[in-house]
Design a protein around this motif. Structure first.
Motif, mmCIF file in Angstrom:
data_model
loop_
_atom_site.group_PDB
_atom_site.id
_atom_site.type_symbol
_atom_site.label_atom_id
_atom_site.label_comp_id
_atom_site.label_asym_id
_atom_site.label_seq_id
_atom_site.Cartn_x
_atom_site.Cartn_y
_atom_site.Cartn_z
ATOM 1 N N ILE A 265 5.608 16.299 -8.223
ATOM 2 C CA ILE A 265 7.057 16.072 -8.301
ATOM 3 C C ILE A 265 7.554 16.384 -9.704
ATOM 4 O O ILE A 265 8.583 17.043 -9.890
ATOM 5 N N ALA A 266 6.817 15.898 -10.717
ATOM 6 C CA ALA A 266 7.227 16.125 -12.102
ATOM 7 C C ALA A 266 7.219 17.612 -12.463
ATOM 8 O O ALA A 266 8.055 18.082 -13.239
ATOM 9 N N SER A 267 6.261 18.355 -11.894
ATOM 10 C CA SER A 267 6.142 19.781 -12.212
ATOM 11 C C SER A 267 7.027 20.652 -11.329
ATOM 12 O O SER A 267 7.055 21.873 -11.485
ATOM 13 N N GLY A 268 7.723 20.053 -10.379
ATOM 14 C CA GLY A 268 8.652 20.806 -9.544
ATOM 15 C C GLY A 268 8.042 21.477 -8.330
ATOM 16 O O GLY A 268 8.731 22.187 -7.607
ATOM 17 N N THR A 269 6.753 21.236 -8.089
ATOM 18 C CA THR A 269 6.109 21.826 -6.901
ATOM 19 C C THR A 269 6.251 20.843 -5.736
ATOM 20 O O THR A 269 5.296 20.179 -5.342
ATOM 21 N N ILE A 270 7.450 20.758 -5.219
ATOM 22 C CA ILE A 270 7.790 19.759 -4.212
ATOM 23 C C ILE A 270 7.035 19.987 -2.907
ATOM 24 O O ILE A 270 6.634 19.034 -2.229
ATOM 25 N N ASN A 271 6.821 21.234 -2.546
ATOM 26 C CA ASN A 271 6.117 21.519 -1.284
ATOM 27 C C ASN A 271 4.697 20.969 -1.309
ATOM 28 O O ASN A 271 4.203 20.408 -0.327
ATOM 29 N N LYS A 272 4.020 21.124 -2.441
ATOM 30 C CA LYS A 272 2.670 20.567 -2.572
ATOM 31 C C LYS A 272 2.704 19.049 -2.467
ATOM 32 O O LYS A 272 1.847 18.435 -1.817
ATOM 33 N N ALA A 273 3.687 18.448 -3.120
ATOM 34 C CA ALA A 273 3.805 16.989 -3.074
ATOM 35 C C ALA A 273 4.034 16.515 -1.646
ATOM 36 O O ALA A 273 3.424 15.548 -1.183
ATOM 37 N N LYS A 274 4.911 17.211 -0.948
ATOM 38 C CA LYS A 274 5.241 16.817 0.422
ATOM 39 C C LYS A 274 4.043 16.994 1.350
ATOM 40 O O LYS A 274 3.760 16.144 2.208
ATOM 41 N N GLU A 275 3.327 18.093 1.160
ATOM 42 C CA GLU A 275 2.162 18.362 2.008
ATOM 43 C C GLU A 275 1.067 17.315 1.787
ATOM 44 O O GLU A 275 0.483 16.805 2.737
ATOM 45 N N LEU A 276 0.802 16.993 0.510
ATOM 46 C CA LEU A 276 -0.235 15.997 0.205
ATOM 47 C C LEU A 276 0.172 14.612 0.695
ATOM 48 O O LEU A 276 -0.649 13.869 1.241
ATOM 49 N N LEU A 277 1.457 14.267 0.538
ATOM 50 C CA LEU A 277 1.927 12.959 0.982
ATOM 51 C C LEU A 277 1.812 12.801 2.488
ATOM 52 O O LEU A 277 1.521 11.727 2.996
ATOM 53 N N SER A 278 2.012 13.887 3.223
ATOM 54 C CA SER A 278 1.930 13.816 4.689
ATOM 55 C C SER A 278 0.507 13.575 5.175
ATOM 56 O O SER A 278 0.291 13.105 6.282
ATOM 57 N N LYS A 279 -0.485 13.898 4.322
ATOM 58 C CA LYS A 279 -1.887 13.705 4.705
ATOM 59 C C LYS A 279 -2.378 12.294 4.441
ATOM 60 O O LYS A 279 -3.431 11.900 4.932
ATOM 61 N N ILE A 280 -1.628 11.541 3.666
ATOM 62 C CA ILE A 280 -2.047 10.176 3.335
ATOM 63 C C ILE A 280 -1.782 9.254 4.516
ATOM 64 O O ILE A 280 -0.721 9.325 5.145
ATOM 65 N N PRO A 281 -2.717 8.351 4.845
ATOM 66 C CA PRO A 281 -2.458 7.372 5.920
ATOM 67 C C PRO A 281 -1.199 6.556 5.609
ATOM 68 O O PRO A 281 -1.074 5.987 4.526
ATOM 69 N N GLN A 282 -0.274 6.546 6.557
ATOM 70 C CA GLN A 282 1.014 5.893 6.329
ATOM 71 C C GLN A 282 1.038 4.427 6.743
ATOM 72 O O GLN A 282 2.061 3.761 6.574
ATOM 73 N N ASP A 283 -0.074 3.930 7.306
ATOM 74 C CA ASP A 283 -0.054 2.597 7.910
ATOM 75 C C ASP A 283 -0.717 1.538 7.045
ATOM 76 O O ASP A 283 -1.037 0.456 7.523
ATOM 77 N N ASN A 284 -0.949 1.835 5.761
ATOM 78 C CA ASN A 284 -1.557 0.845 4.869
ATOM 79 C C ASN A 284 -0.447 -0.001 4.234
ATOM 80 O O ASN A 284 0.294 0.492 3.383
ATOM 81 N N PRO A 285 -0.291 -1.264 4.646
ATOM 82 C CA PRO A 285 0.822 -2.088 4.129
ATOM 83 C C PRO A 285 0.814 -2.216 2.618
ATOM 84 O O PRO A 285 1.861 -2.400 1.999
ATOM 85 N N LYS A 286 -0.366 -2.115 2.008
ATOM 86 C CA LYS A 286 -0.479 -2.282 0.563
ATOM 87 C C LYS A 286 0.269 -1.192 -0.192
ATOM 88 O O LYS A 286 0.749 -1.408 -1.312
ATOM 89 N N TYR A 287 0.379 -0.006 0.407
ATOM 90 C CA TYR A 287 0.989 1.123 -0.292
ATOM 91 C C TYR A 287 2.259 1.633 0.372
ATOM 92 O O TYR A 287 2.784 2.680 -0.021
ATOM 93 N N THR A 288 2.767 0.913 1.370
ATOM 94 C CA THR A 288 3.950 1.385 2.088
ATOM 95 C C THR A 288 5.138 1.574 1.148
ATOM 96 O O THR A 288 5.842 2.588 1.207
ATOM 97 N N TYR A 289 5.355 0.605 0.244
ATOM 98 C CA TYR A 289 6.517 0.699 -0.628
ATOM 99 C C TYR A 289 6.392 1.890 -1.593
ATOM 100 O O TYR A 289 7.385 2.562 -1.893
ATOM 101 N N SER A 290 5.158 2.185 -2.054
ATOM 102 C CA SER A 290 4.949 3.334 -2.942
ATOM 103 C C SER A 290 5.198 4.641 -2.201
ATOM 104 O O SER A 290 5.792 5.585 -2.747
ATOM 105 N N ILE A 291 4.742 4.711 -0.951
ATOM 106 C CA ILE A 291 4.957 5.925 -0.145
ATOM 107 C C ILE A 291 6.447 6.152 0.073
ATOM 108 O O ILE A 291 6.941 7.278 -0.018
ATOM 109 N N LYS A 292 7.183 5.074 0.364
ATOM 110 C CA LYS A 292 8.634 5.202 0.564
ATOM 111 C C LYS A 292 9.313 5.723 -0.703
ATOM 112 O O LYS A 292 10.224 6.558 -0.644
ATOM 113 N N TYR A 293 8.866 5.226 -1.863
ATOM 114 C CA TYR A 293 9.489 5.664 -3.110
ATOM 115 C C TYR A 293 9.172 7.135 -3.387
ATOM 116 O O TYR A 293 10.027 7.877 -3.895
ATOM 117 N N LEU A 294 7.954 7.552 -3.063
ATOM 118 C CA LEU A 294 7.601 8.960 -3.251
ATOM 119 C C LEU A 294 8.441 9.860 -2.345
ATOM 120 O O LEU A 294 8.901 10.936 -2.757
#
Length: 563
Positions: A265-294
């Motif tokens: 995100i900082a380097s402006g490569t948004i597509n890479k960020a989006k692709e990597l974020l989509s691969k992360i398990p979305q159902d971990n309550p511990k990190y849900t708020y961080s995923i939403k912020y990303l």
């Protein structure tokens, strides 16, 4: 005959107690064997010992020591201070210097977890004296590391660096490669906190070379992660990406993924960020708020403000829920400790009473012995019943907290299913309205808080010949806690502008954000109105803030920019 019956009953009780003690010793022996190879199994075995407080002092001290060693392996919660203090009482008289230092380290960590930093420092200092006197280099290093953590928590990075360096020297003497590398890593992180990135990079490069001699994946991955963060802070995104990817090869943990996504995100490569974020398990309550912020950051960069706002709202709601849950958890923990101490005092009182009964039993006939034993058994049952009821109450409270969190989660999910077809301009207007309402709500919460009203009441009091501030020392921390709860981004924003800002200046900043006029503030601080203006000017200078125009105020600037 009656006396014989009494002797038989006492013998049975003594043998039963000895058998229980023997079983506990055997279980602790088994725990000690499996800690290194399977700490989770060791933890379960240790938990199978019911009412460990009833063990004799030696066995209880050993139980506490093993619990601490398991905590080192699987990072669960440290034991409460009152248990570790009892263990140290035994080790201080009967334990080896090595054992004394270990139990003191666990005790210091327990006080640290409770937020009692002064007591923790006192305990660590005692442990350090024993370790250095007996040339226990590894334990000396660990003690210095925990002291460094304490200074880091108190925003004293220079002092933290000194302790981490001392720890590194101790580990180096003992050829403790893993701990040596971790100590150097901690030094590098603290240099980064004071913006000395070149020194941080130099230290972390040394740590990286040291870590090549270890097979501990966690150590190497943590150093790779730290190096990635330093390169990211230097805007060397290619190097940062290289090290973050190395960290992920060693261990695929959520913090490493998030560090890499932040980099993209900082380097402006948004597509890479989006692709990597989509691969992360979305159902971990511990990190849900961080995923939403990303997601909020990604959509904001893509100028998809509708999705950005949705994720930002969900992030804020989850964060509020986490803060509430954390506070409730702390309350339950305090209640549990209080009830435990209360039960222990009741047990001690009953023991004293029991001793007086024993004196009576010596001069009584057998029948009285049977009556008293029956009475003691009845008291024991009653006490166990009370304890079971208390445990059930705690379970119900925990279940209630879990249900409330689940309810909030369902509400958020329901909101996401609503259709939103507003135009871009309407969306912008909605964002502006939401921001205004959010600030108004913060202001309303502040004005209605009991602490705010108490300060206004103090300022309105007429105290002739008063020669000291109306705000007591303990109230400063309450003011800081209140303001940072209402404005959660304030601390991060202030220290981003001035990392070395003294704690007293931050407290004054919190008082200033409370919104009092110069007259009220002057009365609270027992200074002149002109001195108040000078304090505000000095605060603005320390924060390196230049107001956009003459009509603007520092208060308006902070409220506008901290979000």
């Amino acid at each position: 005959m009656k006396n014989s019956i009494g002797i038989i009953i006492i013998s049975i009780l003594v043998l039963s107690g000895c058998n229980k003690q023997s079983m506990s010793d055997s279980l602790l022996n088994e725990v000690e064997k499996v800690i290194a190879v399977n700490p989770d199994s060791a933890s379960n075995l240790l938990k199978s010992i019911s009412s460990p407080e009833k063990l004799d002092d030696k066995t209880f001290a050993r139980w506490c020591m093993l619990s601490g060693k398991i905590t080192d392996e699987i990072f669960n919660s440290i034991l409460p201070t009152y248990q570790l203090e009892r263990a140290y009482e035994w080790y201080s008289s009967h334990g080896s210097p090595d054992e004394q230092v270990q139990i003191l380290i666990y005790l210091g960590r327990s006080f640290f977890a409770d937020g009692d930093y002064d007591k923790a420092m006192s305990i660590y200092t005692n442990a350090l004296d024993i370790a250095e006197k007996n040339k226990l280099n590894n334990l000396t290093g660990y003690t210095y590391s925990y002291i460094g953590d304490l200074y880091g928590e108190k925003f004293m990075p220079t002092e933290a660096i000194k302790r981490y360096k001392a720890a590194a020297e101790c580990f180096k003497k003992e050829n403790n490669t893993d701990s040596y590398a971790c100590a150097l890593r901690d030094v590098g992180r603290e240099y980064a906190c004071i913006d000395s990135l070149s020194r941080a990079l130099k230290i972390l490069t040394i740590a990286d070379s040291v870590a090549r001699n270890t097979k501990n994946i966690e150590v190497t991955a943590s150093i790779d992660n730290a190096l990635g963060n330093i390169y990211a802070m230097q805007n060397k995104y290619d190097k940062a990406e290289e090290y973050f990817l190395k960290a992920l090869v060693g261990r695929e943990t959520m913090p490493d993924y998030m560090a890499l996504i932040d980099l993209y995100i900082a380097s402006g490569t948004i597509n890479k960020a989006k692709e990597l974020l989509s691969k992360i398990p979305q159902d971990n309550p511990k990190y849900t708020y961080s995923i939403k912020y990303l997601y909020y950051q990604i959509y904001n960069e893509e100028k998809n403000y509708k999705e950005a706002l949705t994720n930002l709202k969900e992030y804020i709601e989850i964060t509020d829920s986490i803060i509430y849950a954390d506070n409730q958890s702390k309350i339950l923990n305090i209640e549990s400790k209080y009830n435990h101490l209360k039960i222990n005092k009741e047990i001690d009182r009953l023991k004293i009473k029991q001793q007086s009964y024993i004196i009576v039993l010596v001069i009584c006939i057998g029948i009285l012995l049977l009556i008293i034993i029956g009475y003691l058994l009845y008291r024991k049952k009653a006490k166990e019943k009370i304890q079971r009821q208390q445990e059930e109450l705690n379970r119900i409270k925990t279940d209630l907290l879990y249900v409330s969190l689940e309810l909030e989660k369902k509400k958020r999910l329901l909101d996401t299913f609503k259709e939103k077809n507003e135009s871009y301009d309407e969306m912008q207007e909605e964002i502006s309205l939401l921001t205004t309402n959010y600030k108004q709500l913060q202001s309303k919460i502040l004005e209605n808080s009991p602490l705010h009203k108490e300060l206004i009441h103090l300022a309105n009091q007429n105290k002739p010949r008063n020669n000291k501030p109306l705000i007591a020392d303990k109230q400063w921390k309450l003011i800081a806690d209140e303001i940072t709860y209402i404005y959660p981004n304030l601390r991060k924003y202030i220290y981003s502008r001035c990392p070395n800002l003294p704690e007293q200046d931050f407290w004054y900043c919190c008082l200033y954000i409370s919104g009092f006029d110069t007259n009220t503030e002057a009365k609270l601080l027992n200074i002149t109105v002109d001195s108040v203006r000078k304090k505000r000017l000095r605060l603005r200078q320390k924060l390196n803030i230049i107001l956009p125009d003459n009509n603007a105020t520092l208060y308006e600037y902070l409220i506008e920019n901290m979000h």
